[in-house]
Design a protein around this motif. Structure first.
Motif, PDB file in Angstrom:
ATOM      1  N   LEU A 126     100.368  61.472  56.991  1.00 24.70           N
ATOM      2  CA  LEU A 126     100.642  62.140  55.711  1.00 24.70           C
ATOM      3  C   LEU A 126     101.578  61.298  54.855  1.00 24.70           C
ATOM      4  N   LEU A 127     102.601  60.722  55.477  1.00 28.85           N
ATOM      5  CA  LEU A 127     103.552  59.886  54.746  1.00 28.85           C
ATOM      6  C   LEU A 127     102.833  58.733  54.068  1.00 28.85           C
ATOM      7  N   SER A 128     101.921  58.106  54.791  1.00 26.80           N
ATOM      8  CA  SER A 128     101.163  56.987  54.222  1.00 26.80           C
ATOM      9  C   SER A 128     100.336  57.426  53.028  1.00 26.80           C
ATOM     10  N   ASP A 156      93.798  68.138  53.935  1.00 30.54           N
ATOM     11  CA  ASP A 156      92.416  68.411  54.347  1.00 30.54           C
ATOM     12  C   ASP A 156      91.713  67.121  54.764  1.00 30.54           C
ATOM     13  N   SER A 157      91.912  66.067  53.995  1.00 35.38           N
ATOM     14  CA  SER A 157      91.243  64.798  54.298  1.00 35.38           C
ATOM     15  C   SER A 157      91.739  64.197  55.615  1.00 35.38           C
ATOM     16  N   GLU A 181     100.020  73.511  60.715  1.00 33.94           N
ATOM     17  CA  GLU A 181     100.621  72.195  60.936  1.00 33.94           C
ATOM     18  C   GLU A 181     101.389  71.661  59.737  1.00 33.94           C
ATOM     19  N   LEU A 182     100.852  71.807  58.541  1.00 34.23           N
ATOM     20  CA  LEU A 182     101.450  71.176  57.363  1.00 34.23           C
ATOM     21  C   LEU A 182     102.903  71.587  57.132  1.00 34.23           C
ATOM     22  N   PRO A 183     103.268  72.887  57.246  1.00 36.25           N
ATOM     23  CA  PRO A 183     104.681  73.247  57.032  1.00 36.25           C
ATOM     24  C   PRO A 183     105.625  72.529  57.990  1.00 36.25           C
TER      25      PRO A 183
END
Length: 418
Positions: free
Chosen positions: A38-40, A61-62, A70-72
């Motif tokens: 996600l950071l990238s 999503d991608s 997971e995202l939180p």
């Protein structure tokens, strides 16, 4: 193991873990890896970025990150590490971070809460990435260095095999372990060993293909198949002697072969492109060169291709044309580039990840892609919406080995083990 190397293996393991359901013994790796992914995708390499909540959700999503479960946690972990800021509306701000920085931060997040079992799984692949290694030697090394008892060590190897973290072949009465990085270093010596293990007819086929790829940079899978035949080609893919890169959309896919060593001339090929972004960039550019048509903004030749990259690296925008809005969706989603609407169906693009574009330019200008490519335009010109990297394509072949006895590659690995 250096932080960058460890971060690259964490990303590697995470991509494997995303393909299975039971990952509880590798939770720290998976969390750190998804933070890195996600950071990238959030960060540009040289400037601060702010993305709204909808864009962050689309990127999640991608990356196959669950937005509710997971995202939180991933966002909070990145915030606690002082890598992002989150506004009350859900917008995310992030400073410029290069791929090298992403790998280092990924390693640091992992080491906040990791255990020896998970650290051992990283060393398991790192230690077997230079050459194939016998089971007994590898188990002794891992058990001794990470203080794992026999039961725990056996569990680690079994789970690593099941997930695909490490690969093996059974021959000479025992397992021999290896992974998809074998030909990223010392490729000339290893290729010579492979040729020595083949029949004279097969060795000539491999030599012919190797010469063609070295001369032209890449060949389509159809060309490789004509030269090698299916069985020999699958064997070489199984041991990662060539990278099989795939660009695709919902209508078709196009696969072409390159050498893993193409990136080795410009640094550590495993670390520098751990996220496959430079390969995706090159793949999309070659697609634009060989498949696109003039009325939508075709890249005319290699000179125009390199000039396009140089212009992007100067911070200028390229376009407008229709192809930019269609052929670079993978790069847009991974925040390698940013699209700006011109008029109608025409778009401009600007560069966000300068380090990735520089690797791509180096490989195209000075590496195995410096000469004219042999990619044929055998498909209609439509948008590129997906890129599948070499390791995922290699693993598809490996998963078929139980039903394809001819794919046994023990004789190839035996020569490289010595």
């Amino acid at each position: 193991m250096e932080n960058r190397t460890e971060g690259a293996w964490i990303i590697h393991h995470t991509k494997k873990l995303q393909e299975v359901t039971r990952t509880s013994d590798f939770e720290d790796i998976e969390l750190a890896g998804k933070c890195g992914l996600l950071l990238s995708s959030l960060a540009a390499s040289e400037q601060e970025s702010t993305l709204n909540k909808d864009k962050v959700n689309a990127i999640s999503d991608s990356l196959n990150i669950n937005k509710k479960l997971e995202l939180p946690i991933i966002k909070q972990t990145l915030k606690d590490a002082h890598l992002i800021d989150i506004s009350q509306s859900g917008d995310i701000s992030i400073l410029g971070i290069t791929t090298s920085g992403v790998l280092t931060h990924t390693s640091e997040i992992f080491n906040e809460s990791s255990n020896n079992f998970q650290k051992a799984s990283l060393e398991l692949t790192n230690y077997s990435s230079d050459k194939p290694i016998k089971e007994k030697l590898l188990k002794e090394y891992i058990g001794d260095n990470y203080k794992l008892d026999s039961k725990t060590n056996t569990k680690l190897f079994q789970q690593s095999e099941d997930i695909g973290i490490i690969d093996f072949e059974q021959f000479d009465g025992a397992k021999t372990y290896f992974n998809g990085n074998l030909f990223k270093r010392d490729s000339v010596e290893k290729t010579a060993k492979v040729l020595s293990s083949l029949s004279s007819d097969d060795a000539k086929k491999v030599s012919d293909l190797d010469i063609l790829i070295s001369k032209d940079g890449c060949v389509t899978i159809e060309t490789a198949l004509t030269i090698l035949g299916q069985t020999l080609m699958s064997k070489l893919q199984s041991i990662a002697m060539y990278d099989f890169n795939e660009v695709s959309n919902n209508q078709h896919s196009k696969i072409f072969l390159t050498k893993p060593s193409s990136f080795a001339k410009f640094g550590n090929p495993f670390e520098d492109d751990a996220l496959d972004l430079a390969k995706a960039f090159i793949s999309s550019l070659i697609y634009g060169l060989k498949v696109s048509t003039s009325n939508r903004g075709k890249i005319q030749d290699y000179s125009m291709l390199t000039n396009t990259l140089r212009k992007l690296l100067r911070g200028e925008r390229v376009g407008p044309c229709t192809a930019i809005g269609q052929d670079y969706q993978v790069l847009e989603m991974n925040r390698v580039i940013q699209l700006e609407h011109g008029h109608g169906s025409r778009f401009y693009m600007r560069l966000l990840k300068y380090d990735i574009a520089q690797i791509a330019l180096d490989v195209i200008e000075k590496g195995d892609l410096a000469e004219k490519s042999t990619l044929e335009s055998g498909i209609s010109s439509t948008s590129v919406s997906n890129y599948t990297g070499p390791e995922e394509n290699r693993w598809k072949v490996r998963r078929k080995k139980s039903t394809s006895p001819s794919l046994n590659v023990g004789e190839l690995l035996r020569t490289m083990r010595n």
